[in-house]
Design a protein around this motif. Sequence first.
Motif, PDB file in Angstrom:
ATOM      1  N   SER A 116      -1.481  -0.775  -4.471  1.00 30.02           N
ATOM      2  CA  SER A 116      -0.179  -1.181  -4.312  1.00 30.02           C
ATOM      3  C   SER A 116       0.110  -2.697  -4.796  1.00 30.02           C
ATOM      4  O   SER A 116      -0.708  -3.423  -4.857  1.00 30.02           O
TER       5      SER A 116
ATOM      6  N   ARG B 253       3.712   1.864  -5.260  1.00 33.48           N
ATOM      7  CA  ARG B 253       2.604   2.281  -4.424  1.00 33.48           C
ATOM      8  C   ARG B 253       1.839   3.161  -5.494  1.00 33.48           C
ATOM      9  O   ARG B 253       2.214   3.525  -6.511  1.00 33.48           O
ATOM     10  N   SER B 254       0.548   2.809  -5.506  1.00 32.70           N
ATOM     11  CA  SER B 254      -0.545   3.714  -6.106  1.00 32.70           C
ATOM     12  C   SER B 254      -0.243   3.364  -7.754  1.00 32.70           C
ATOM     13  O   SER B 254       0.162   4.318  -8.404  1.00 32.70           O
TER      14      SER B 254
ATOM     15  N   GLY C 238      -4.350   2.249  -8.974  1.00 32.38           N
ATOM     16  CA  GLY C 238      -4.675   2.777  -7.711  1.00 32.38           C
ATOM     17  C   GLY C 238      -4.354   2.040  -6.345  1.00 32.38           C
ATOM     18  O   GLY C 238      -4.314   2.526  -5.335  1.00 32.38           O
TER      19      GLY C 238
END
Length: 466
Positions: free
Chosen positions: A48, A111-112, A46
């Motif tokens: 970065s 990301r994520s 979740g």
Amino acid sequence: MRQDAFMEPFSTTFCDLQCKICVLLLGICSALKLTVPSHTIRGIKGQSLTLPVDYNFNITVSNIQIIWLFEKPPTTPIFLIGCLVNHSVVPDLEYRHKIALKPPNASLQIRSLNFSDEGNYIIKINIDGNRTIPASAKVQVTVDVPVTKPVIYIEPFAGVVENSGNITLNCTVEEGTRVAYQWLKNGNPIEAGTIYSLSANNSTLRIVPVVKEAIGNYSCLAENPVSAMESDVIVPTIYYGPYGLTINSDNGQKLGDYFTFNKGEAVQLYCSADSNPPNIFYSWTQRADNSTRLIKYGRSLEVVSEKVTQKTEEYRCRALNNKTGKWKETHIFVIMMPKGLEQLAQREKYLSPLGIICGISLFLIVSMFLLALWKRFQPHKVLQQKLQTRPEADYRKAQTISGHENALDDFGIYEFVAFPDAAGISRVSSWSVSVSDTAQGQDFNGTVYEVIRHIPEQYQERQEGT
């Protein structure tokens, strides 16, 4: 997207500017060098994650190409994103919202993070001048979920009697990946041993058999590559005892099994033991005339000194643990002492076995000393020393009076002794020396030995005349 699409015309982007700056500012180096800070980078689901990359060279180049590939074994690497000088960034359409090149240099941002992002990320850099020089590096990315606070469950919850049961402790977490467990007792790590055994992943701790020494504060530490949490402390219930049963009092003096109290004092006795549960069953008995009678139940006992009929009385305390079914018994002797000087004498008489031992030892030492003195200074040795040191004329006189050549032959037990006074007049007992004997020229101003020897001879002549 296929890699051949990468060669299509691009519009100028931030990557173009970045690549141009890199060409101008790179230091002097004999060849292209590509470095990454770590070959394994751990990320959190979740969040970065940035994969930092650095490279440099010292030759004149016309083009710099940056390519990132993703490899998830056993599949082959796939193209993620690329950058060429004076051209724009070309990402794979599948990952265009997932990844981006992040300055400085050729760093990649993901990301994520998700579990699907785990794998190997490969960076390739090509510089084109007089010749093309390539360089590459690989970075492994792992994705984990942080552990939540672990919870310990104990079986059985109600408690166990020592040496008759087992205890099992289970450590669990609601969330967390690749969790490793470590058990602690009083803050110190627990290793498998005599009474401890661990499961394969250390999440379960078993205490077999349960003993008193297993009592303590237990906790569980859960950790993974990105987090660590410790549980609350739990204390297993272990029933044991009674151990170390003793009787004490707030007043009086104690020596071994004896308590001494002043006559008229309020005597309060307390019975205590190391036991769990602590509220064990106590009973008091009194032993007298080869019989035992129950006095009361409870931890304390009050002894009324005025009702003590003997100078020394024996009291017994018994402790019973209803959980373990074990009991212990101990006893003391209570001595009531008078006050004042008599009290001190009575205490020495009744309570001082050590004093008696010391007295006997002192008596033996003095006796041995006196015996040594007596052996050293016996009477015949004193007289013998005097004879050896007296003048020869006096010694001859002693021989004339006694009639023996050796004065030592005259030693014996004599009943009467005459001692001359300063005027030369002898004081004798009922068997006195006659005046005629004295007029014969014998000198009585001699030694004590001469007088002693002279009287038995006179006594013998008087006996023969009779």
